[in-house]
Scaffold this motif. Structure first.
Motif, mmCIF file in Angstrom:
data_model
loop_
_atom_site.group_PDB
_atom_site.id
_atom_site.type_symbol
_atom_site.label_atom_id
_atom_site.label_comp_id
_atom_site.label_asym_id
_atom_site.label_seq_id
_atom_site.Cartn_x
_atom_site.Cartn_y
_atom_site.Cartn_z
ATOM 1 N N ALA A 10 0.839 -1.197 0.000
ATOM 2 C CA ALA A 10 0.000 0.000 0.000
ATOM 3 C C ALA A 10 0.874 1.246 0.000
ATOM 4 C CB ALA A 10 -0.917 0.000 1.219
ATOM 5 N N GLU A 11 0.428 2.250 -0.749
ATOM 6 C CA GLU A 11 1.224 3.465 -0.887
ATOM 7 C C GLU A 11 0.300 4.659 -1.114
ATOM 8 O OE1 GLU A 11 4.695 5.271 -3.855
ATOM 9 O OE2 GLU A 11 4.100 3.176 -3.968
ATOM 10 N N ILE A 12 0.663 5.793 -0.489
ATOM 11 C CA ILE A 12 -0.053 7.041 -0.727
ATOM 12 C C ILE A 12 0.465 7.621 -2.035
ATOM 13 C CG2 ILE A 12 -0.580 9.334 0.168
ATOM 14 C CD1 ILE A 12 -0.029 8.194 2.985
ATOM 15 N N THR A 13 -0.358 7.569 -3.069
ATOM 16 C CA THR A 13 0.089 7.937 -4.414
ATOM 17 C C THR A 13 -0.497 9.253 -4.896
ATOM 18 O OG1 THR A 13 -1.706 6.573 -5.305
ATOM 19 C CG2 THR A 13 0.472 5.563 -5.140
ATOM 20 N N GLY A 14 -1.481 9.791 -4.191
ATOM 21 C CA GLY A 14 -2.121 11.022 -4.622
ATOM 22 C C GLY A 14 -1.470 12.243 -4.010
ATOM 23 N N ALA A 15 -1.966 13.412 -4.361
ATOM 24 C CA ALA A 15 -1.436 14.679 -3.869
ATOM 25 C C ALA A 15 -2.032 14.968 -2.497
ATOM 26 C CB ALA A 15 -1.762 15.804 -4.841
ATOM 27 N N ALA A 16 -1.379 14.482 -1.456
ATOM 28 C CA ALA A 16 -1.856 14.689 -0.094
ATOM 29 C C ALA A 16 -1.541 16.112 0.352
ATOM 30 C CB ALA A 16 -1.194 13.687 0.844
ATOM 31 N N PRO A 17 -2.327 16.651 1.288
ATOM 32 C CA PRO A 17 -2.041 18.010 1.780
ATOM 33 C C PRO A 17 -0.633 18.141 2.351
ATOM 34 C CG PRO A 17 -4.219 17.289 2.488
ATOM 35 C CD PRO A 17 -3.554 16.102 1.871
ATOM 36 N N ASP A 18 -0.150 17.135 3.021
ATOM 37 C CA ASP A 18 1.210 17.131 3.551
ATOM 38 C C ASP A 18 2.078 16.349 2.574
ATOM 39 O OD1 ASP A 18 3.567 16.931 4.882
ATOM 40 O OD2 ASP A 18 2.736 16.111 6.736
ATOM 41 N N SER A 19 2.937 17.033 1.856
ATOM 42 C CA SER A 19 3.729 16.374 0.817
ATOM 43 C C SER A 19 4.656 15.310 1.381
ATOM 44 C CB SER A 19 4.540 17.421 0.046
ATOM 45 O OG SER A 19 5.421 18.122 0.922
ATOM 46 N N ALA A 20 4.945 15.385 2.685
ATOM 47 C CA ALA A 20 5.814 14.379 3.301
ATOM 48 C C ALA A 20 5.155 13.008 3.303
ATOM 49 C CB ALA A 20 6.167 14.792 4.723
ATOM 50 N N GLU A 21 3.834 12.948 3.088
ATOM 51 C CA GLU A 21 3.119 11.673 3.088
ATOM 52 C C GLU A 21 3.202 10.959 1.743
ATOM 53 O OE1 GLU A 21 -0.693 13.188 4.217
ATOM 54 O OE2 GLU A 21 -0.474 12.502 6.279
ATOM 55 N N LEU A 22 3.505 11.689 0.691
ATOM 56 C CA LEU A 22 3.519 11.103 -0.641
ATOM 57 C C LEU A 22 4.548 9.974 -0.716
ATOM 58 C CD1 LEU A 22 2.024 11.591 -3.291
ATOM 59 C CD2 LEU A 22 3.989 12.932 -4.064
ATOM 60 N N GLY A 23 4.100 8.811 -1.170
ATOM 61 C CA GLY A 23 4.973 7.649 -1.267
ATOM 62 C C GLY A 23 5.073 6.842 0.005
ATOM 63 N N LYS A 24 4.395 7.267 1.057
ATOM 64 C CA LYS A 24 4.433 6.559 2.333
ATOM 65 C C LYS A 24 3.301 5.526 2.413
ATOM 66 C CE LYS A 24 7.956 8.918 3.680
ATOM 67 N NZ LYS A 24 7.873 9.972 4.696
ATOM 68 N N VAL A 25 3.369 4.706 3.456
ATOM 69 C CA VAL A 25 2.378 3.652 3.672
ATOM 70 C C VAL A 25 1.301 4.173 4.629
ATOM 71 C CG1 VAL A 25 2.003 1.306 4.524
ATOM 72 C CG2 VAL A 25 4.128 1.886 3.325
ATOM 73 N N PRO A 26 0.023 3.943 4.357
ATOM 74 C CA PRO A 26 -1.023 4.364 5.301
ATOM 75 C C PRO A 26 -0.827 3.729 6.673
ATOM 76 C CG PRO A 26 -1.977 3.723 3.192
ATOM 77 C CD PRO A 26 -0.533 3.331 3.141
ATOM 78 N N ALA A 27 -1.336 4.385 7.703
ATOM 79 C CA ALA A 27 -1.188 3.893 9.070
ATOM 80 C C ALA A 27 -1.863 2.536 9.242
ATOM 81 C CB ALA A 27 -1.770 4.907 10.047
ATOM 82 N N VAL A 28 -1.301 1.736 10.137
ATOM 83 C CA VAL A 28 -1.797 0.414 10.555
ATOM 84 C C VAL A 28 -2.196 -0.466 9.365
ATOM 85 C CG1 VAL A 28 -2.474 1.135 12.871
ATOM 86 C CG2 VAL A 28 -4.136 1.313 11.026
ATOM 87 N N THR A 29 -1.395 -0.449 8.310
ATOM 88 C CA THR A 29 -1.655 -1.279 7.134
ATOM 89 C C THR A 29 -0.538 -2.300 6.995
ATOM 90 O OG1 THR A 29 -2.723 0.598 6.045
ATOM 91 C CG2 THR A 29 -2.098 -1.267 4.653
#
Length: 730
Positions: A605-624
């Motif tokens: 799982a990966e955060i692939t969209g334009a999240a408000p916090d750019s530091a989240e881009l490419g990261k894994v969602p919590a508790v996944t």
């Protein structure tokens, strides 16, 4: 050829029988005198006459599945993915079915325990939290938005959720990925469809006593069958349970329910079932753990106080199911339900620290829902050339009204908690609930169609739905907001069924959910959308209770809500989350009494969209978790063995480490859990004890109490849990 056409018609439902009627016939009758092929020929009788093997046909109308299906751990049919009774091997999408036999073998005491040996399912994202059935499917939350009972959603809008006890169910179906075409607005995770115990033609007499951790005392009963002996025109069933006791960490787990139902079969083509439920639950509201402010360590102390804390839910449901077969392949159904929920809760939460002393304040919540739902269906079976169609047309409607209140008081020294000298047992008043009082309404109307097509060995599905959703929320301040959304959802699938039981398939589906979560700015977040591609293969050796599957999937969720402030109930949209995974599952009832259930899920799982916090881009969602695996085996000794009547089972569950939030700066530890069960049938020793059995189950044998942190809040895992029961059936 006449026989082949007749047999195909029988398979497709063109030849119908009375509900539950068992018809036994011979091929010689179907084929006519003098016809027998080498393939159909049976043993030779005297005089050279060929005696053909009998065919046994179990007639089932509409969306019902065979009761025989739930006497094995490897179900063969399900209506959850299509709303029509369809073989799982012919369903071009991933479905896991937890049967009544599996629930009893493992001694499952809640819905979480029932489904956690299913492929793609992960639990414990909020530690041990008996307020809700916290369930994730393929990394996406299905806790509140994926809760269904008998094909109708048990809705959520503010805080409270309808609860279901596994003792009241025949089976639990896990349909994975978007299913908005049939069920309307929903999560891309899929749904957990709970199939309740309803009247059958079988006579049922069962009482059960259970005791377990901690001081858990429970009594349950299940009675049903024909009202008049020898007639299936009037059937009844009544299921009830009473439980009083606590669980780990002094969290209450009290429940009382009564579930009556009555079926009228006026003729072979018509069935009318009316049912009800009255249920009262009490547990605790804040099950979070305290974090040591100096070390950051999660302590085995509850943030709230067991004596002050409670969450009380009263729920009632009443509904009916109607079905009529007009002949010529046309069947109509209507499923109607009215539900009411009333929730009252209060708890303590930490506002600040002075040294080792936590200063706490009191919070209270009230929530009330009234829900009317109706699902109307027309099923048509017909042929167009070489293609046989099962076309389902539907119109469903949901009308939900609710009233919600939330409030809290200032920190009170009477509620202070010293982690150096921990004591519980505080009391105090309940705060008012006008701080964020609001009335929320939701109306959903959906028009849908799903066509299942048989073309030789091919099975195709194609469906579409138009959903109309209107939400409004009125606040005590006089302010209001609303949301009107229309959405089109679709799904398509193709499967090829080989003679040897191998069935490769591919599917595509979309979902739509106009979320009710509020943003920090005070508005309602944009709708969540989902999209899934599946490519897999199923294998069911002919004539066996074995079902194997391997599925690769690509699943995308847009506008995923993420909590910002749990106390204020505010969220933000994360952006886009993409999951690519592999799922393996085996459910097998093998020879010599051995049942095996194995599951594995790899999920990237990966955060692939334009999240408000750019530091989240490419990261894994919590508790996944990236890896989830489980294995359960149960063996029942037969009459000729050294221990007739004894059944023993053992299982292992593994979940890899997860990130505590979307910045991926810290992790929750990986965890391994061991479970076991045993049962004994006293009737195997002496016939006078026939129907008397005892069962024992232990979950988390090693007492592994993992802590889970999720988006800034931490929770305690459940420790060892033991239950023992005595049952009599007659």
């Amino acid at each position: 050829m006449a026989f082949l056409q007749g047999f195909e018609a029988l398979k497709r439902g063109r030849i119908r029988f009375r509900r539950g009627l068992v018809v036994t016939t011979c091929l010689s009758t179907l084929l006519g005198a003098g016809y027998a092929s080498a393939q159909q020929a049976g043993p030779q009788a005297s005089g050279g006459t060929t005696v053909l093997e009998p065919i046994t046909v179990n007639g089932k109308a509409g969306g019902d599945t065979s009761r025989e299906d739930d006497k094995t751990v490897a179900a063969k049919r399900s209506a959850g993915a299509t709303k029509t009774d369809t073989p799982l091997i012919e369903t071009p999408r991933s479905v896991s079915v937890v049967t009544r036999k599996e629930i009893e073998e493992r001694g499952a005491q809640d819905i979480i325990e029932a489904v956690r040996y299913s492929a793609g399912v992960s639990t414990g994202a909020y530690g041990f939290d008996p307020r809700f059935d916290q369930i994730y499917i393929r990394g996406y939350d299905a806790t509140t938005l994926g809760d269904y009972k008998d094909g109708i959603r048990q809705p959520y809008i503010n805080y409270g959720t309808f609860r279901t006890d596994p003792y009241s169910l025949e089976r639990v179906e896990v349909i994975k990925g978007p299913v908005s075409v049939l069920y309307g607005a929903g999560t891309p995770a899929g749904i957990i469809n709970k199939v309740p115990k309803l009247p059958t033609e079988d006579r049922i007499r069962e009482v059960e006593l259970l005791y377990g951790t901690k001081d858990r005392a429970q009594a349950a009963f299940d009675f049903g069958g024909p009202v008049t002996e020898g007639s299936d025109e009037f059937l009844y069933r009544i299921v009830g349970l009473a439980r009083n006791g606590d669980t780990n960490f002094d969290i209450a787990d009290d429940r009382y329910f009564l579930q009556p139902s009555f079926t009228w079969n006026p003729d072979a083509a018509t069935s009318f079932t009316v049912y009800g439920l009255v249920q009262a639950d009490e547990t605790d509201s804040n099950v979070g753990a305290i974090k040591d402010p100096s070390s950051g360590k999660i302590l085995a102390f509850r943030e709230s106080d067991p004596d002050y804390d409670y969450q009380k839910i009263r729920q009632q449901q009443i509904g009916y199911k109607f079905e009529h077969d007009f002949g010529d392949g046309i069947t109509v159904r209507q499923n109607v339900r009215y539900s009411h929920l009333d929730l009252r809760s209060r708890y303590l939460a930490v506002s600040g620290w002075t040294g080792t002393i936590a200063h706490r304040y009191a919070t209270a919540i009230r929530d009330e829902m009234n829900v009317f739902q109706a699902d109307n269906q027309v099923e048509a079976k017909f042929d167009t050339g070489a293609m046989a169609h099962t076309l389902l047309l539907g119109l469903d409607y949901t009308n939900l009204t609710s009233s919600f209140g939330y409030g809290f008081d200032a920190a009170d020294p009477a509620y202070d908690f010293d982690i150096a000298n921990p004591t519980y047992g505080v009391s105090g008043p309940t705060p008012g609930t006008t701080f964020s009082a609001s009335d929320a309404d939701l109306r959903q109307t959906g028009v849908y169609a799903l066509d299942q097509v048989e073309l030789d060995r091919w099975r195709f599905t194609l469906g579409g739905r138009q959903t109309f959703v209107e939400q409004t929320r009125d606040y005590a301040t006089g302010a209001s907001d609303g949301l009107n959304k229309n959405a089109f959802s679709m799904q398509a699938g193709a499967l090829y069924l080989f003679d040897n039981g191998v069935a490769p398939f591919a599917s595509y589906a979309t979902s739509f959910e106009p979320v009710t979560n509020q943003s920090a700015a005070g508005g309602v977040l944009q709708p969540t959308k989902g999209e899934q591609f599946e490519l897999g293969v199923k294998y069911q050796p002919p004539g066996t209770d074995i079902l194997l599957s391997a599925v690769a999937y690509h699943l995308v969720e847009k506008n995923k809500p993420v909590i910002v402030n749990a106390n204020l109930g505010t969220y933000r949209a994360l952006g886009e989350v993409t999951s690519n995974g592999l799922e393996l599952e085996a459910r097998a009832a093998l020879t010599d009494g051995l049942d095996v259930i194995a599951a594995y899920n790899y999920n990237h799982a990966e955060i692939t969209g334009a999240a408000p916090d750019s530091a989240e881009l490419g990261k894994v969602p919590a508790v996944t978790p990236e890896h989830v695996a489980s294995l359960w085996a149960n063996y029942k000794f037969d009459e000729g063995s050294a221990a007739p009547g004894l059944s023993v089972g053992a299982g292992v569950r593994l979940q890899s480490a997860t990130y505590t939030d979307t910045t991926n700066t810290a992790k929750n530890d990986a965890a391994i859990y061991l479970d076991a069960s045993a049962s004994y049938d006293f009737g195997a020793v002496d016939e006078k004890f026939e129907g008397v059995s005892a069962a024992f189950a232990i979950r988390n044998i090693a007492d592994e109490r993992a802590t889970v942190c999720n988006s800034g809040y931490c929770y305690l895992g459940q420790g060892r849990n033991i239950t023992a029961s005595l049952k009599r059936s007659w």
